[in-house]
Design an enzyme around this catalytic site. Structure first.
Site, PDB file in Angstrom:
ATOM      1  N   TYR A 157       0.988  -1.212  -0.069  1.00 35.23           N
ATOM      2  CA  TYR A 157      -0.031  -0.136  -0.112  1.00 35.23           C
ATOM      3  C   TYR A 157       0.956   1.252   0.123  1.00 35.23           C
ATOM      4  O   TYR A 157       0.850   2.107  -0.738  1.00 35.23           O
ATOM      5  CB  TYR A 157      -0.901   0.003   1.128  1.00 35.23           C
ATOM      6  N   ALA A 158       1.937   1.194   0.832  1.00 33.47           N
ATOM      7  CA  ALA A 158       2.696   2.463   1.016  1.00 33.47           C
ATOM      8  C   ALA A 158       3.676   2.640  -0.367  1.00 33.47           C
ATOM      9  O   ALA A 158       3.875   3.685  -0.838  1.00 33.47           O
ATOM     10  CB  ALA A 158       3.816   2.442   2.005  1.00 33.47           C
TER      11      ALA A 158
END
Length: 328
Positions: A157-158
């Site tokens: 996600y990051a």
């Protein structure tokens, strides 16, 4: 003129859209109602928006660049030029990225590219887009500053949110677009997501189930109330850089990290019930603590969060109980 809000049926998107409509702005909301969590919650948010004038919903996937452009052209033909794009659509959730990585790349990277291409065809309109505190990864120097290195993400996600930032940086450099990225820090409040701690913990405490605290409870988050985030988004819109100026990035947090133990204690007070605590190891992709330096947002946007945790969680609990009873 119209402001386009992507992810308008999402938690932050619905609140931002409602605030824009309340100040007299017409909004075209784009959201394809993905079933990452209960679609009924997204539909309920949309129903509140559609109850008044000034809002139109278009169901499409922002990663479909052709469909996005066609929708914008059609809306411009009926309602005139687009004033701005607030891009809040995203595939959220750190842990789910371990199960379905393709959804994150499609929505958070390909979707960002589609929005930037739409802006490239309208080079004078500002684009405000959502990033995340997750881009800071396992940085140990706190508070997190926008000038910190963010090239070691600890979750997919990051990585996708950082990729979106880099795409914006490149498009700003090549095409002179007005671009502002906002790194949100653990947003919570009424109409929030059911996969986040306020909802999960509230449901567990009310039902007498254990509340699971990861990293043996030794975690802290810069919990930021939704009204403060909305104020920051609107300020970024109102103070967007002129076309040709360097793209901007700001932290939007509360700048006051709270331990998970204190978070649960405040929830216990709001619910007037004790929590059953269980402890578990740190999960893959999680970080131990987040802490926003909001100096730049305060200086440039006038951003100043006002809502303490006790007030914000009390409001969330009141909303949750009404929503659970079908009266929200």
């Amino acid at each position: 003129m119209t402001i386009v809000v992507t992810g308008a049926a999402g938690f932050i998107g619905a609140h931002v859209t409602r605030a824009l409509v309340q100040r007299g702005q017409r909004v075209l909301g784009i959201d394809n109602l993905t079933p990452y969590y209960a679609v009924s919650l997204k539909e309920a948010r949309l129903a509140r928006l559609c109850a008044g004038a000034g809002f139109a919903h278009q169901a499409l996937d922002i990663a479909d660049a052709g469909a996005l452009e066609a929708a914008l052209v059609a809306d411009e033909g009926r309602h005139g030029p687009i004033r701005a794009i607030i891009h809040l659509a995203a595939q959220a959730g750190v842990r789910y990225s371990l199960e379905n990585p393709g959804a994150y790349v499609t929505t958070n990277v390909t979707g960002q590219l589609a929005v930037l291409e739409a802006a490239r065809r309208r080079p004078r309109i500002p684009v405000i887009y959502a990033s995340s505190s997750s881009v800071y990864g396992a940085n140990t120097r706190q508070p997190f500053r926008e000038t910190d290195r963010v090239d070691h993400p600890v979750s997919l996600y990051a990585a996708t949110k950082r990729s979106a930032e880099l795409l914006a940086e490149t498009y700003g450099h090549l095409f002179g677009l007005s671009l502002t990225g906002l790194r949100f820090f653990t947003v919570y409040g009424p109409w929030g997501r059911p996969d986040m701690a306020p909802w999960l913990f509230t449901a567990a405490i009310r039902q007498g189930r254990p509340v699971r605290l990861f990293n043996q409870g030794q975690m802290a988050r810069d919990f930021t109330y939704i009204d403060d985030i909305v104020a920051g988004v609107l300020a970024a819109l109102d103070r967007a850089p002129p076309p040709g100026a360097p793209p901007r990035l700001y932290n939007l947090g509360n700048s006051q990290p709270e331990s998970l133990e204190r978070f649960v204690s405040v929830l216990e007070q709001a619910l007037e019930r004790p929590a059953i605590r269980t402890y578990a190891p740190l999960q893959p992709g999680d970080v131990v603590a987040t802490f926003a330096d909001i100096t730049a947002a305060g200086r440039d946007l006038g951003y100043a969060p006002l809502t303490p945790l006790e007030t914000g969680l009390a409001r969330f609990v009141a909303w949750y109980q009404a929503y659970d009873a079908g009266t929200a």
